[in-house]
Design a protein around this motif. Structure first.
Motif, PDB file in Angstrom:
ATOM      1  N   ARG A   1     -11.682  -3.582   1.869  1.00 46.37           N
ATOM      2  CA  ARG A   1     -11.705  -2.152   1.533  1.00 46.37           C
ATOM      3  C   ARG A   1     -12.618  -1.361   2.469  1.00 46.37           C
ATOM      4  O   ARG A   1     -12.392  -0.179   2.674  1.00 46.37           O
ATOM      5  CB  ARG A   1     -12.096  -1.928   0.075  1.00 46.37           C
ATOM      6  CG  ARG A   1     -13.518  -2.238  -0.231  1.00 46.37           C
ATOM      7  CD  ARG A   1     -14.027  -1.812  -1.608  1.00 46.37           C
ATOM      8  NE  ARG A   1     -13.227  -2.253  -2.709  1.00 46.37           N
ATOM      9  CZ  ARG A   1     -12.690  -1.423  -3.610  1.00 46.37           C
ATOM     10  NH1 ARG A   1     -12.898  -0.133  -3.547  1.00 46.37           N
ATOM     11  NH2 ARG A   1     -11.956  -1.892  -4.589  1.00 46.37           N
TER      12      ARG A   1
ATOM     13  N   PHE B   1      -0.966   3.147   6.424  1.00 45.92           N
ATOM     14  CA  PHE B   1      -2.270   3.112   5.764  1.00 45.92           C
ATOM     15  C   PHE B   1      -3.162   2.013   6.345  1.00 45.92           C
ATOM     16  O   PHE B   1      -4.367   2.151   6.439  1.00 45.92           O
ATOM     17  CB  PHE B   1      -2.065   2.896   4.260  1.00 45.92           C
ATOM     18  CG  PHE B   1      -3.328   2.757   3.465  1.00 45.92           C
ATOM     19  CD1 PHE B   1      -4.057   3.878   3.103  1.00 45.92           C
ATOM     20  CD2 PHE B   1      -3.789   1.514   3.081  1.00 45.92           C
ATOM     21  CE1 PHE B   1      -5.228   3.764   2.366  1.00 45.92           C
ATOM     22  CE2 PHE B   1      -4.961   1.379   2.347  1.00 45.92           C
ATOM     23  CZ  PHE B   1      -5.673   2.509   1.991  1.00 45.92           C
ATOM     24  N   LEU B   2      -2.543   0.914   6.782  1.00 44.90           N
ATOM     25  CA  LEU B   2      -3.288  -0.249   7.278  1.00 44.90           C
ATOM     26  C   LEU B   2      -3.391  -0.295   8.797  1.00 44.90           C
ATOM     27  O   LEU B   2      -3.847  -1.299   9.355  1.00 44.90           O
ATOM     28  CB  LEU B   2      -2.616  -1.533   6.778  1.00 44.90           C
ATOM     29  CG  LEU B   2      -2.576  -1.692   5.264  1.00 44.90           C
ATOM     30  CD1 LEU B   2      -1.639  -2.826   4.876  1.00 44.90           C
ATOM     31  CD2 LEU B   2      -3.969  -1.915   4.710  1.00 44.90           C
ATOM     32  N   GLU B   3      -2.997   0.759   9.472  1.00 42.66           N
ATOM     33  CA  GLU B   3      -2.911   0.744  10.927  1.00 42.66           C
ATOM     34  C   GLU B   3      -4.224   0.420  11.630  1.00 42.66           C
ATOM     35  O   GLU B   3      -4.244  -0.232  12.656  1.00 42.66           O
ATOM     36  CB  GLU B   3      -2.360   2.077  11.434  1.00 42.66           C
ATOM     37  CG  GLU B   3      -1.795   1.994  12.799  1.00 42.66           C
ATOM     38  CD  GLU B   3      -0.875   3.147  13.120  1.00 42.66           C
ATOM     39  OE1 GLU B   3      -0.299   3.110  14.214  1.00 42.66           O
ATOM     40  OE2 GLU B   3      -0.733   4.062  12.314  1.00 42.66           O
TER      41      GLU B   3
ATOM     42  N   ASP C   1     -12.707  -1.601   5.612  1.00 45.55           N
ATOM     43  CA  ASP C   1     -11.994  -1.338   6.865  1.00 45.55           C
ATOM     44  C   ASP C   1     -11.103  -0.106   6.792  1.00 45.55           C
ATOM     45  O   ASP C   1     -10.557   0.325   7.808  1.00 45.55           O
ATOM     46  CB  ASP C   1     -11.122  -2.544   7.257  1.00 45.55           C
ATOM     47  CG  ASP C   1     -11.946  -3.738   7.701  1.00 45.55           C
ATOM     48  OD1 ASP C   1     -13.138  -3.558   8.024  1.00 45.55           O
ATOM     49  OD2 ASP C   1     -11.401  -4.854   7.706  1.00 45.55           O
ATOM     50  N   VAL C   2     -10.927   0.454   5.590  1.00 45.96           N
ATOM     51  CA  VAL C   2     -10.042   1.615   5.415  1.00 45.96           C
ATOM     52  C   VAL C   2     -10.811   2.712   4.686  1.00 45.96           C
ATOM     53  O   VAL C   2     -10.920   2.691   3.453  1.00 45.96           O
ATOM     54  CB  VAL C   2      -8.771   1.250   4.615  1.00 45.96           C
ATOM     55  CG1 VAL C   2      -7.846   2.448   4.494  1.00 45.96           C
ATOM     56  CG2 VAL C   2      -8.047   0.068   5.249  1.00 45.96           C
TER      57      VAL C   2
ATOM     58  N   CYS D   1       0.850  -1.197   0.000  1.00 44.87           N
ATOM     59  CA  CYS D   1       0.000   0.000   0.000  1.00 44.87           C
ATOM     60  C   CYS D   1       0.883   1.244   0.000  1.00 44.87           C
ATOM     61  O   CYS D   1       2.103   1.141  -0.019  1.00 44.87           O
ATOM     62  CB  CYS D   1      -0.908  -0.017   1.230  1.00 44.87           C
ATOM     63  SG  CYS D   1      -2.015  -1.437   1.259  1.00 44.87           S
TER      64      CYS D   1
ATOM     65  N   TYR E   1      -8.939   3.556  -4.970  1.00 45.05           N
ATOM     66  CA  TYR E   1      -7.870   2.573  -5.052  1.00 45.05           C
ATOM     67  C   TYR E   1      -7.438   2.420  -6.506  1.00 45.05           C
ATOM     68  O   TYR E   1      -8.275   2.481  -7.423  1.00 45.05           O
ATOM     69  CB  TYR E   1      -8.341   1.217  -4.517  1.00 45.05           C
ATOM     70  CG  TYR E   1      -8.592   1.206  -3.033  1.00 45.05           C
ATOM     71  CD1 TYR E   1      -7.524   1.203  -2.143  1.00 45.05           C
ATOM     72  CD2 TYR E   1      -9.881   1.196  -2.527  1.00 45.05           C
ATOM     73  CE1 TYR E   1      -7.746   1.191  -0.775  1.00 45.05           C
ATOM     74  CE2 TYR E   1     -10.106   1.180  -1.158  1.00 45.05           C
ATOM     75  CZ  TYR E   1      -9.033   1.176  -0.293  1.00 45.05           C
ATOM     76  OH  TYR E   1      -9.255   1.171   1.053  1.00 45.05           O
TER      77      TYR E   1
ATOM     78  N   VAL F   1      -6.585  -1.575  10.520  1.00 48.00           N
ATOM     79  CA  VAL F   1      -7.134  -2.866  10.084  1.00 48.00           C
ATOM     80  C   VAL F   1      -6.868  -3.907  11.163  1.00 48.00           C
ATOM     81  O   VAL F   1      -5.734  -4.108  11.574  1.00 48.00           O
ATOM     82  CB  VAL F   1      -6.513  -3.292   8.730  1.00 48.00           C
ATOM     83  CG1 VAL F   1      -7.011  -4.665   8.333  1.00 48.00           C
ATOM     84  CG2 VAL F   1      -6.829  -2.262   7.657  1.00 48.00           C
TER      85      VAL F   1
END
Length: 163
Positions: A83, A31-33, A85-86, A26, A94, A35
């Motif tokens: 998707r 960015f995924l923190e 979750d963010v 990503c 995206y 999730v």
């Protein structure tokens, strides 16, 4: 539009408590923190619940895989995120959602479809394929004039962009 997108690849164990190095695909590991669940498949049927995420390293530990031996079973696996979750900021999409969009030049002529988004050293490139021609277009304002999921992509071509 795919619901589950590739987050990255799990790499070698780090320490003895099941922590795995994570190659994030990503924009950044941060960015995924938020999730809390990743998936081992693109359908979202094989969940992995996050016990610890360190975006600064980056590395992950999953519930049920808290020892080095068990975590080793996940090495070299691609993981996916939902998707939903963010949340994205308004107007941001995206790259995956851009694939297949029609691409037009500034005069309105259709060049083809966006077939790939590639990351280069200095940024992203859109690969546009139409008929027997292909184009690699830098994804910068100078060349990409507009992007719309409804209307497609409008680009300004210059000599040398054709492959």
């Amino acid at each position: 539009m795919r619901r589950y997108l590739e987050a990255g690849r799990l790499n070698s164990p780090r320490g003895i408590k099941g922590e795995l190095r994570f190659e994030c695909w990503c924009d950044s590991p941060g960015f995924l923190e938020g999730v809390h669940t990743f998936y081992l498949d693109a359908e979202g049927t094989r969940p992995l619940h996050v016990a610890l995420y360190r975006p600064s390293i980056p590395s992950l530990t999953f519930e049920g895989y808290e020892d080095r031996t068990r975590a080793s079973q996940l090495v070299n696996r691609t993981i996916y995120f939902d998707r939903e979750d963010v949340p994205l900021p308004e107007g941001v999409v995206y790259n995956d959602d851009l694939l297949g969009l029609p691409v037009f030049d500034t005069g309105g002529a259709r060049l083809g479809s966006l077939t790939a988004v590639e990351e280069g050293v200095r940024g992203y490139h859109y690969v546009v394929t139409g008929g027997e021609k292909s184009y690699r277009i830098p994804a910068v304002d100078e060349f990409v004039k507009s992007v719309s999921l409804e209307d497609g992509v409008v680009v300004a071509l210059i000599d040398g962009l054709e492959l």
